[in-house]
Design an enzyme around this catalytic site. Structure first.
Site, mmCIF file in Angstrom:
data_model
loop_
_atom_site.group_PDB
_atom_site.id
_atom_site.type_symbol
_atom_site.label_atom_id
_atom_site.label_comp_id
_atom_site.label_asym_id
_atom_site.label_seq_id
_atom_site.Cartn_x
_atom_site.Cartn_y
_atom_site.Cartn_z
ATOM 1 N N ARG A 1 0.862 -1.187 0.000
ATOM 2 C CA ARG A 1 0.000 0.000 0.000
ATOM 3 C C ARG A 1 0.893 1.229 0.000
ATOM 4 O O ARG A 1 1.927 1.259 0.680
ATOM 5 C CB ARG A 1 -0.907 0.039 1.237
ATOM 6 C CG ARG A 1 -2.095 -0.918 1.197
ATOM 7 C CD ARG A 1 -3.144 -0.529 0.140
ATOM 8 N NE ARG A 1 -4.271 -1.438 0.096
ATOM 9 C CZ ARG A 1 -4.382 -2.495 -0.712
ATOM 10 N NH1 ARG A 1 -3.421 -2.787 -1.559
ATOM 11 N NH2 ARG A 1 -5.464 -3.260 -0.682
ATOM 12 N N ASP B 1 4.292 -0.400 -6.915
ATOM 13 C CA ASP B 1 3.041 -0.736 -7.591
ATOM 14 C C ASP B 1 1.893 0.032 -6.948
ATOM 15 O O ASP B 1 0.756 -0.057 -7.400
ATOM 16 C CB ASP B 1 2.805 -2.256 -7.469
ATOM 17 C CG ASP B 1 1.600 -2.728 -8.274
ATOM 18 O OD1 ASP B 1 1.471 -2.288 -9.440
ATOM 19 O OD2 ASP B 1 0.794 -3.524 -7.745
ATOM 20 N N GLU C 1 -2.497 7.567 -4.978
ATOM 21 C CA GLU C 1 -2.862 6.901 -6.231
ATOM 22 C C GLU C 1 -4.320 7.068 -6.632
ATOM 23 O O GLU C 1 -4.675 6.918 -7.805
ATOM 24 C CB GLU C 1 -2.522 5.397 -6.159
ATOM 25 C CG GLU C 1 -3.388 4.589 -5.203
ATOM 26 C CD GLU C 1 -3.001 3.107 -5.173
ATOM 27 O OE1 GLU C 1 -1.810 2.802 -4.978
ATOM 28 O OE2 GLU C 1 -3.901 2.254 -5.338
ATOM 29 N N HIS D 1 -0.764 -0.207 -9.606
ATOM 30 C CA HIS D 1 -1.483 -1.174 -8.764
ATOM 31 C C HIS D 1 -1.996 -2.359 -9.594
ATOM 32 O O HIS D 1 -3.194 -2.620 -9.678
ATOM 33 C CB HIS D 1 -2.641 -0.484 -8.026
ATOM 34 C CG HIS D 1 -2.968 -1.138 -6.712
ATOM 35 N ND1 HIS D 1 -3.333 -0.440 -5.595
ATOM 36 C CD2 HIS D 1 -2.980 -2.446 -6.353
ATOM 37 C CE1 HIS D 1 -3.567 -1.282 -4.592
ATOM 38 N NE2 HIS D 1 -3.358 -2.513 -5.046
HETATM 39 P P1 NAD Z 1 -1.557 -11.283 5.049
HETATM 40 O O1 NAD Z 1 -2.566 -10.815 6.038
HETATM 41 O O2 NAD Z 1 -1.550 -12.716 4.648
HETATM 42 O O3 NAD Z 1 -0.081 -10.925 5.574
HETATM 43 C C1 NAD Z 1 0.252 -9.700 6.136
HETATM 44 C C2 NAD Z 1 1.391 -9.957 7.107
HETATM 45 O O4 NAD Z 1 1.843 -8.695 7.592
HETATM 46 C C3 NAD Z 1 0.973 -10.805 8.314
HETATM 47 O O5 NAD Z 1 1.864 -11.866 8.500
HETATM 48 C C4 NAD Z 1 1.049 -9.810 9.479
HETATM 49 O O6 NAD Z 1 1.421 -10.408 10.716
HETATM 50 C C5 NAD Z 1 2.113 -8.859 8.966
HETATM 51 N N1 NAD Z 1 2.109 -7.573 9.641
HETATM 52 C C6 NAD Z 1 1.056 -6.864 10.127
HETATM 53 N N2 NAD Z 1 1.491 -5.742 10.727
HETATM 54 C C7 NAD Z 1 2.848 -5.746 10.638
HETATM 55 C C8 NAD Z 1 3.858 -4.876 11.074
HETATM 56 N N3 NAD Z 1 3.590 -3.777 11.791
HETATM 57 N N4 NAD Z 1 5.150 -5.203 10.789
HETATM 58 C C9 NAD Z 1 5.449 -6.335 10.113
HETATM 59 N N5 NAD Z 1 4.532 -7.203 9.684
HETATM 60 C C10 NAD Z 1 3.247 -6.918 9.936
HETATM 61 O O7 NAD Z 1 -1.732 -10.327 3.782
HETATM 62 P P2 NAD Z 1 -1.254 -10.621 2.293
HETATM 63 O O8 NAD Z 1 -2.341 -11.332 1.570
HETATM 64 O O9 NAD Z 1 0.098 -11.177 2.321
HETATM 65 O O10 NAD Z 1 -1.249 -9.126 1.718
HETATM 66 C C11 NAD Z 1 -0.306 -8.167 2.173
HETATM 67 C C12 NAD Z 1 -0.679 -6.811 1.625
HETATM 68 O O11 NAD Z 1 -0.503 -6.811 0.207
HETATM 69 C C13 NAD Z 1 -2.172 -6.444 1.799
HETATM 70 O O12 NAD Z 1 -2.405 -5.857 3.058
HETATM 71 C C14 NAD Z 1 -2.386 -5.461 0.693
HETATM 72 O O13 NAD Z 1 -2.147 -4.164 1.188
HETATM 73 C C15 NAD Z 1 -1.315 -5.804 -0.349
HETATM 74 N N6 NAD Z 1 -1.876 -6.281 -1.627
HETATM 75 C C16 NAD Z 1 -1.494 -5.661 -2.774
HETATM 76 C C17 NAD Z 1 -1.986 -6.101 -3.992
HETATM 77 C C18 NAD Z 1 -1.565 -5.466 -5.294
HETATM 78 O O14 NAD Z 1 -2.258 -5.653 -6.304
HETATM 79 N N7 NAD Z 1 -0.457 -4.754 -5.344
HETATM 80 C C19 NAD Z 1 -2.884 -7.161 -4.026
HETATM 81 C C20 NAD Z 1 -3.232 -7.789 -2.832
HETATM 82 C C21 NAD Z 1 -2.734 -7.348 -1.627
#
Ligand code: NAD
Length: 331
Positions: A234, A258, A263, A295
């Protein structure tokens, strides 16, 4: 169920039409985003289906509730754009697509890394102009480099496995450590250890009050000179003005993003004939070592299929009163 779909792109409609064949869920498509100004378009619908840049703050959710809407179906994983307290207050349920093809985003992170490193985008343009020189195209090998991963959830884990396969050493930071990743060779360290020890840093944690601007001046100072920074998570994780200063000083050697803090007014729009008023993104675009995609980490055939199927299931389960694990509940 009658659902108003906001921020509709042609591919959203294509996939919904493909998988909602029986037309059991009645979908009305709007290309505008959902916010306080457009909320009345949802009048008379049971639910809304929204994406990353729709703004579901207290005012919008109050408006949704006033218009009879009981469901917010996110067709994405992140829910930082939804005020969950407001949703609970107005009795509107929120569902998301928690897990869809994490490889889609993890592989996009790799694409950003390899493009920045080996400069294939520049080579492509050069060759088309008959310029076969290699000057200024030199890259480095990923093999043996140290990659720091912040957030080892679904996407971070998929990314870790890819980078282990490239022969990289992996440092990771997360409050929850994955035993599986540790067995695979990932070393969990504290944040400062990750900042100081990584040649490449990739962000895979959600945007929360804790992670907002996790990449800012004081943390950039702890990073290696010339670090490569990748953000497919994000935009708000990076304080953009601090990143620009670090690019100017050479502290950041490569930036691949990305996602971008501002955005909302840019991404998913064709502004090629417009004057773009955002000077910050124009400054970023001007750096030769910055690569921006709009994105699109999620944008694969496989991910779109899963997003569409899960969103339709979330809507139908909500309609039938069936509980499913995709509801986002206020912690
Ligand atoms: P997820 O919930 O499986 O994993 C997120 C991880 O981050 C978890 O292990 C959590 O413990 C950790 N976390 C939370 N707070 C933290 C902190 N302060 N420090 C370190 N780690 C921390 O989520 P995911 O499916 O892996 O997705 C991750 C992120 O990717 C989403 O939140 C979203 O913002 C982003 N995303 C982007 C796209 C894209 O098209 N670019 C698509 C999907 C998701």
């Amino acid at each position: 169920m009658r659902i108003a779909v906001f921020s509709t792109q042609p591919y959203d409609k294509e996939f919904f039409e493909r998988f909602n064949k029986d037309g059991e869920i009645k979908l009305k498509y709007y290309d505008v985003s959902l916010n306080a100004d457009t909320v009345d378009l949802a009048h008379g619908f049971d639910g809304v289906c929204v994406f990353v840049n729709d703004k579901l703050d207290d005012t919008t959710i109050s408006g949704l509730s006033g218009n009879g809407v009981k469901l917010i179906a996110l067709r994405c994983a992140g829910f930082n754009n939804v005020d969950l307290k407001a949703a609970a207050k107005y009795g509107v349920k929120v569902f998301r697509v928690p897990a869809y093809s994490p490889e889609s985003i993890a592989e996009h992170a790799l694409a950003l890394i390899l493009t920045l490193d080996r400069k294939t985008h520049k080579a492509y343009n050069r060759i088309r102009e008959g310029n076969f020189s290699l000057v200024k195209l030199r890259g480095f090998e990923l093999h043996g480099k140290t990659v720091g991963i912040i957030g080892t959830g679904r996407i971070g884990s998929a990314f870790a496995r890819i980078m282990l396969g490239m022969g990289c050493r992996i440092l990771a930071y997360d409050m929850y450590q994955s035993e599986e990743l540790k067995k695979a060779g990932v070393n969990y360290v504290d944040l400062d250890g990750l900042f100081g020890g990584s040649d490449i840093i990739s962000l895979h944690c959600p945007l929360t009050s804790e992670t907002k601007h996790i990449v800012r001046k004081e943390n950039l100072e702890k990073m290696k000179e010339g670090v490569m920074l990748i953000n497919t998570s994000r935009g708000g994780l990076i304080k953009t003005m601090d990143a620009i200063e670090a690019l100017k000083s050479g502290k950041i050697g490569y930036l691949g993003i990305d996602v971008y803090e501002q955005e909302k007014s840019l991404f998913y729009k064709d502004l090629s004939e417009s004057i773009i008023p955002d000077d910050t993104i124009m400054r970023l675009i001007a750096f030769p070592n910055v690569l921006i995609t709009a994105h699109q980490g999620f944008f694969t055939q496989e991910a779109l299929t899963q997003i569409t199927l899960t969103t339709l299931k979330n809507i139908s389960d909500f309609g039938l009163g069936v509980k499913n694990g995709n509801e986002v509940i206020l912690p």
